[in-house]
Design a protein around this motif. Structure first.
Motif, short mmCIF file in Angstrom:
data_model
loop_
_atom_site.label_atom_id
_atom_site.label_comp_id
_atom_site.label_asym_id
_atom_site.label_seq_id
_atom_site.Cartn_x
_atom_site.Cartn_y
_atom_site.Cartn_z
N VAL A 42 52.09 -100.89 -42.22
CA VAL A 42 53.40 -100.77 -41.98
C VAL A 42 53.58 -99.48 -42.33
CG1 VAL A 42 53.73 -102.45 -44.40
CG2 VAL A 42 53.32 -99.91 -45.19
N GLU A 43 55.30 -99.31 -41.87
CA GLU A 43 55.56 -97.98 -41.97
C GLU A 43 56.87 -98.06 -42.70
OE1 GLU A 43 56.50 -96.94 -37.25
OE2 GLU A 43 57.26 -99.23 -37.08
N LEU A 44 57.37 -96.35 -42.26
CA LEU A 44 59.47 -96.39 -42.43
C LEU A 44 60.25 -97.52 -41.88
CD1 LEU A 44 59.63 -92.51 -42.87
CD2 LEU A 44 59.03 -94.06 -44.78
N PRO A 45 61.23 -98.47 -42.75
CA PRO A 45 62.12 -98.79 -41.97
C PRO A 45 62.90 -98.44 -41.66
CG PRO A 45 62.80 -98.51 -44.07
CD PRO A 45 62.17 -97.89 -44.04
N GLY A 46 64.05 -98.98 -40.58
CA GLY A 46 65.36 -98.42 -39.70
C GLY A 46 66.23 -98.77 -40.82
N PRO A 47 67.16 -97.67 -39.95
CA PRO A 47 69.04 -98.16 -41.07
C PRO A 47 69.58 -99.58 -40.87
CG PRO A 47 68.93 -97.07 -38.63
CD PRO A 47 67.56 -97.09 -39.08
N PRO A 48 70.48 -99.57 -41.93
CA PRO A 48 71.08 -100.70 -42.02
C PRO A 48 71.51 -100.95 -41.01
CG PRO A 48 71.60 -99.59 -44.42
CD PRO A 48 70.68 -99.15 -43.45
N ALA A 49 71.67 -102.00 -40.12
CA ALA A 49 72.23 -102.69 -39.02
C ALA A 49 73.24 -102.15 -39.17
CB ALA A 49 72.14 -104.01 -38.87
N SER A 50 74.59 -102.52 -40.11
CA SER A 50 76.06 -102.23 -39.80
C SER A 50 76.75 -101.25 -41.15
CB SER A 50 77.52 -103.06 -39.14
OG SER A 50 77.18 -104.31 -40.30
N VAL A 51 77.68 -100.33 -41.27
CA VAL A 51 78.40 -100.44 -43.04
C VAL A 51 78.96 -100.08 -42.79
CG1 VAL A 51 77.86 -97.81 -42.84
CG2 VAL A 51 78.24 -98.46 -44.83
N LYS A 52 80.15 -100.16 -43.27
CA LYS A 52 81.59 -100.60 -42.99
C LYS A 52 82.35 -100.34 -44.49
CE LYS A 52 82.34 -105.28 -43.58
NZ LYS A 52 83.38 -106.67 -42.41
N ILE A 53 83.97 -99.76 -44.60
CA ILE A 53 84.78 -99.58 -46.15
C ILE A 53 85.42 -101.08 -45.95
CG2 ILE A 53 86.41 -98.65 -47.17
CD1 ILE A 53 85.55 -95.74 -45.59
N VAL A 54 85.28 -101.59 -47.02
CA VAL A 54 86.07 -103.04 -47.12
C VAL A 54 87.56 -102.52 -48.10
CG1 VAL A 54 85.95 -105.06 -48.50
CG2 VAL A 54 84.05 -104.13 -47.65
N ASP A 55 87.59 -101.84 -49.22
CA ASP A 55 88.84 -101.83 -49.80
C ASP A 55 89.27 -100.17 -50.15
OD1 ASP A 55 91.34 -102.28 -51.04
OD2 ASP A 55 90.75 -103.04 -52.35
N THR A 56 90.12 -99.39 -50.37
CA THR A 56 90.31 -98.46 -51.20
C THR A 56 91.51 -98.75 -51.96
OG1 THR A 56 89.78 -97.36 -49.13
CG2 THR A 56 90.81 -96.72 -50.67
N TRP A 57 91.06 -98.73 -53.56
CA TRP A 57 92.08 -98.56 -54.00
C TRP A 57 92.36 -97.55 -55.61
CZ3 TRP A 57 88.36 -101.65 -54.21
CH2 TRP A 57 87.64 -101.31 -55.67
N GLY A 58 93.28 -96.54 -55.79
CA GLY A 58 92.58 -95.41 -56.70
C GLY A 58 91.81 -94.46 -56.17
N PHE A 59 90.94 -94.43 -57.22
CA PHE A 59 89.53 -93.25 -57.08
C PHE A 59 88.97 -94.59 -56.76
CE2 PHE A 59 92.76 -91.76 -60.40
CZ PHE A 59 93.22 -90.57 -59.72
#
Length: 512
Positions: free
Chosen positions: A294-311
């Protein structure tokens, strides 16, 4: 006609007579010795007995033979009868004749191989007074009646290895014990022994820690020892995932008792199921182990902001394409304010593929990134959101006032000038001044109108408008006029000072 000579009296032992003691005492008669036949001596040969020495008793005389006249001075017949003769001692009892021991017992075969047979037995039940000197081991090939001893010297112990035999021969074996009385009856094996390695079913003894998945990191050295049993020496064969091993990557070293799997520097391609097979004649045994690199994994394939509300901000991401050849154990989420750009961890060891980030500051704009994690650690890279999340002020429509932007630009100006200094040869000194200007001016130092530049003798520092020039251990030629020049797009300014380098003073006592 000559007179008949008297018979010769013979002593029982030819020993000198003991000296007489002052008081005459009765001397006990000596032990009778077997009487030799009387010898007749011619009268001419008869010689007078030698006279006893002074102080010595005359030699003892035997009784005259039957029919002969008693000698002069001999005791009368009545006196001899008064003292009985001494009793003759009995001869010593002869030792009992030596007898051989009984036969050894419990003879059986302990081990055998293609060229030797090992036998053991127990000593005889009856040994006797003559003791036990050792054993003789004899063999006879089946079909023959000629027994031959295989040990030149007597065997002291109850175990013997019969060596240098021919594979396939059938031997009759017997053991005889020996002592002073001779050889005992033999003890013989009930059946002839076939000279051949005893086939023992092979068995792989897989260590406990290898019965589960064996995990190692990329680059680790793999050295696994798997013991086994079996006779004769089993044939060992290895496969990986049902295929022959790549000998360039994996080395196998086998002995009579174990087999070693060795990989100098492991790689992920070395992962798989390794099967070990040991075989003896028609018997075989198999065992397998699972190796995971085994070795260290790779980064997640993608990441996104789904919604923003308040804080709050809702994020979603996908699992990494490369998991490091092991399961992903969690994710780490970090945020960064656009103003500072510093990253802070908000969630660690998070197991889901979505999260809600709360307690954000109103009016700030944020970015987010996600790391993946497995048993080796956190991925070196992270997936960063392309969009930004701006936390708006709710219920307030703020319009900032418009102000005329002030022009802060100005040419350089020295707020503190250089001062003339005097120093001594070999003692470092500093020249100090301060300057301001917008944009930030560029500082240059000069000596006698020559730019000093990167001369290592000088150390130039300018922090928050404070400029200093350190002259390290000045010499006689370091004196002169020093100048500091400041430049920017709006002009330049210069200040100067004079440095005097003096010789150190020598005390009068040293001059003398």
């Amino acid at each position: 006609m000559p007179a008949k000579p008297a018979p010769i009296k013979k002593a029982a032992k030819k020993e000198p007579a003991k000296k007489e003691e002052k008081a005459p005492e009765a001397v006990p008669a000596p032990e009778p010795a077997p009487e030799p036949a009387p010898v007749e001596v011619a009268p001419a040969e008869a010689a007078p007995a030698p006279a006893p020495a002074e102080g010595e008793a005359p030699p003892a005389e035997e009784a005259p033979a039957e029919g002969a006249a008693p000698a002069e001075g001999a005791p009368a017949e009545g006196e001899a009868a008064a003292e009985p003769p001494a009793e003759e001692p009995k001869p010593p009892t002869p030792p009992p004749p030596a007898e051989p021991t009984s036969a050894p017992v419990d003879l059986f075969v302990e081990d055998k191989n293609d060229t030797s047979v090992t036998i053991i037995w127990s000593q005889p039940e009856t040994i006797g007074n003559s003791g036990l000197d050792g054993y003789v081991i004899e063999v006879c090939k089946e079909g023959s009646e000629e027994w031959k001893a295989v040990n030149e010297d007597l065997q002291k112990s109850c175990r013997y290895v019969i060596k240098n035999q021919t594979t396939g021969d059938r031997l009759k074996i017997r053991v005889v014990s020996v002592n002073a009385g001779g050889h005992s009856p033999p003890v013989t094996l009930p059946e002839a022994v076939l000279v051949k390695e005893v086939a023992d079913r092979p068995k792989v003894r897989l260590p406990r820690f290898l019965r589960q998945r064996y995990v190692a990191h990329v680059g680790d050295k793999i050295n696994l020892t798997i013991p086994f049993t079996g006779k004769p020496k089993p044939v060992v064969h290895w496969t990986k995932n049902g295929q022959p091993l790549d000998t360039k990557r994996v080395n196998i070293r086998s002995t009579d008792r174990d087999s070693i799997l060795f990989i100098r520097a492991s790689e992920r391609e070395d992962s798989g199921v390794y099967e070990m097979c040991v075989k003896v004649e028609d018997f075989e045994d198999k065992s397998s182990l699972t190796l995971q690199i085994v070795e260290l994994p790779g980064p997640p394939a993608s990441v996104k902001i789904v919604d923003t509300w308040g804080f709050n901000v809702a994020l979603e991401w996908t699992a990494p394409i490369d998991n490091g050849n092991t399961d992903i154990t969690g994710y780490t989420i970090q945020k960064a304010d656009k103003k500072t750009g510093d990253w802070f961890t908000v969630l660690e060891h998070y197991h889901r593929l979505n999260a809600t980030i709360s307690d954000l500051i109103m009016g700030n704009t944020y970015k987010f990134k996600v790391f993946s994690e497995n048993k080796c650690g956190i991925s070196e890279d992270a997936a960063i959101t392309k969009d930004e999340a701006k936390i708006l002020k709710t219920g307030i429509d703020y319009k900032p006032p418009e102000y005329k932007e002030h022009d802060f630009s100005e040419p350089p100006k020295f707020t503190t000038s250089l001062s003339d200094r005097a120093t001594t040869v070999g003692y470092s000194t500093k020249l100090l001044c301060s300057v301001r200007g917008s944009p930030k001016p560029k500082i240059e130092w000069l000596k006698n109108q020559m730019i000093i530049g990167d001369d290592p003798k000088y150390r130039q520092i300018c922090v928050q408008g404070i400029c200093s020039l350190e002259i390290r251990k000045p010499g006689n030629f370091d004196g002169g006029v020093y100048a500091c020049r400041a430049k920017n797009d709006h002009g330049e300014a210069t200040v100067t000072c004079k440095l005097e380098v003096k010789q150190p003073t020598v005390p009068d006592a040293e001059k003398k």
